[in-house]
Motif scaffolding. Structure first.
Motif, mmCIF file in Angstrom:
data_model
loop_
_atom_site.group_PDB
_atom_site.id
_atom_site.type_symbol
_atom_site.label_atom_id
_atom_site.label_comp_id
_atom_site.label_asym_id
_atom_site.label_seq_id
_atom_site.Cartn_x
_atom_site.Cartn_y
_atom_site.Cartn_z
ATOM 1 N N PHE A 3 -29.792 -11.125 15.177
ATOM 2 C CA PHE A 3 -29.872 -11.029 13.965
ATOM 3 C C PHE A 3 -31.572 -10.865 13.500
ATOM 4 C CE2 PHE A 3 -25.907 -13.540 13.998
ATOM 5 C CZ PHE A 3 -25.367 -12.783 12.875
ATOM 6 N N ASN A 4 -31.765 -10.016 12.594
ATOM 7 C CA ASN A 4 -32.969 -9.741 12.097
ATOM 8 C C ASN A 4 -33.199 -10.664 10.685
ATOM 9 O OD1 ASN A 4 -35.349 -8.825 10.807
ATOM 10 N ND2 ASN A 4 -34.601 -6.730 10.837
ATOM 11 N N LEU A 5 -33.615 -11.854 10.646
ATOM 12 C CA LEU A 5 -33.839 -12.815 9.484
ATOM 13 C C LEU A 5 -34.675 -12.286 8.610
ATOM 14 C CD1 LEU A 5 -33.477 -16.185 11.613
ATOM 15 C CD2 LEU A 5 -31.815 -14.416 10.631
ATOM 16 N N SER A 6 -35.349 -11.160 8.576
ATOM 17 C CA SER A 6 -36.133 -10.626 7.609
ATOM 18 C C SER A 6 -35.245 -9.418 6.809
ATOM 19 C CB SER A 6 -37.535 -9.963 8.164
ATOM 20 O OG SER A 6 -37.190 -8.810 8.782
ATOM 21 N N CYS A 12 -28.538 -13.287 5.088
ATOM 22 C CA CYS A 12 -27.731 -13.966 4.279
ATOM 23 C C CYS A 12 -26.411 -14.165 5.196
ATOM 24 C CB CYS A 12 -27.150 -12.572 3.129
ATOM 25 S SG CYS A 12 -25.599 -13.484 2.147
ATOM 26 N N VAL A 13 -26.205 -13.280 6.094
ATOM 27 C CA VAL A 13 -24.952 -13.559 7.121
ATOM 28 C C VAL A 13 -25.403 -14.655 7.792
ATOM 29 C CG1 VAL A 13 -23.562 -12.586 9.063
ATOM 30 C CG2 VAL A 13 -24.003 -11.167 6.992
ATOM 31 N N VAL A 100 -34.439 -13.298 0.076
ATOM 32 C CA VAL A 100 -33.655 -12.756 -1.246
ATOM 33 C C VAL A 100 -33.954 -13.708 -2.530
ATOM 34 C CG1 VAL A 100 -31.334 -12.101 -2.148
ATOM 35 C CG2 VAL A 100 -32.050 -12.098 0.424
ATOM 36 N N PRO A 101 -35.190 -13.279 -3.173
ATOM 37 C CA PRO A 101 -35.315 -14.214 -4.218
ATOM 38 C C PRO A 101 -34.126 -13.943 -5.540
ATOM 39 C CG PRO A 101 -37.298 -12.949 -3.745
ATOM 40 C CD PRO A 101 -36.138 -12.404 -2.850
ATOM 41 N N TRP A 111 -27.401 -10.586 -1.106
ATOM 42 C CA TRP A 111 -28.594 -9.747 -0.340
ATOM 43 C C TRP A 111 -28.914 -8.849 -1.268
ATOM 44 C CZ3 TRP A 111 -26.755 -4.689 1.163
ATOM 45 C CH2 TRP A 111 -25.422 -4.346 0.918
ATOM 46 N N ARG A 112 -29.712 -8.031 -1.127
ATOM 47 C CA ARG A 112 -30.234 -6.934 -2.116
ATOM 48 C C ARG A 112 -30.056 -5.567 -1.443
ATOM 49 N NH1 ARG A 112 -33.317 -8.313 -6.454
ATOM 50 N NH2 ARG A 112 -33.972 -10.378 -6.613
#
Length: 199
Positions: A3-6, A12-13, A100-101, A111-112
């Motif tokens: 997972f790429n947490l950025s 989100c996932v 994700v503000p 998510w955006r």
């Protein structure tokens, strides 16, 4: 593959998966069937997530579910999350909030998209992404209910009192024990002899 947490979608996932597992949640409680079905009266929003410290000054979070399969109409059920070493659901939630503000009425697990619009996470898309990662690691596939039962199984294996598991997982009956008993019948087939296989 990991997972790429950025990345907004993957952050989100990741948060959904950790909260569903450690909170013994139904995956439908952290996701929506489709983008158009999000309803703040039924689904978790940003304002439904609360963070605090317990009597021992340890951090925790609770998610107030506006609707749940086992809740009476209008009843709010809370899911409690506490620190869990490396797989830390609270940090996953904080990371999601950074990446994700969103506003208080936006979906908690969102998510955006490429246009910058906030989108609720669709269950099938999340499960497909999780499976793409774990299949690449050779771990098989998962289903939505795997997280709820997996969390319960883990806690029970760690000798957490079954009554605590039942209350925390919001089971109104002993139904979850049927899953655990069924799993015990096939446990050795899936969990045994791992050290021999690794050599």
């Amino acid at each position: 593959m990991s997972f790429n947490l950025s990345d907004p979608f993957e952050a989100c996932v990741w948060a959904m998966a950790l909260c569903a597992f450690w909170g013994m949640m139904r995956f439908g409680e952290v996701s929506v069937v489709s983008r158009n079905t999000f309803d703040k009266a039924k689904h978790l929003t940003q304002k439904d997530a609360h963070f605090g410290f317990d009597l021992d000054r340890k951090p925790y979070a609770h998610l107030d579910l506006p609707s749940s399969k086992t809740a009476r109409p209008g009843e709010i059920q809370s899911v409690f999350l506490v620190p869990q070493e490396d797989l830390y659901p609270l940090e996953a939630l904080h990371n999601l909030a950074r990446v994700v503000p969103a506003g208080p009425d936006d979906p908690l697990f969102s998510w955006r998209d490429r246009c910058g619009d906030i989108q609720p996470m669709v269950k099938s898309k999340a499960i497909n992404h999780i499976n793409s990662v774990i299949i690449a690691w050779g771990w098989g596939a998962t289903f939505g209910h795997s997280f709820r039962i997996g969390g319960a199984s883990y806690y029970l294996a760690q000798k957490v009192d079954s009554k605590i598991v039942r209350i925390t997982g919001r089971w109104r009956s002993l139904t979850y024990e049927a899953y655990i008993c069924a799993f015990e019948q096939v446990a050795s087939r899936h969990l045994g002899g791992l050290l021999t296989q690794a050599q």
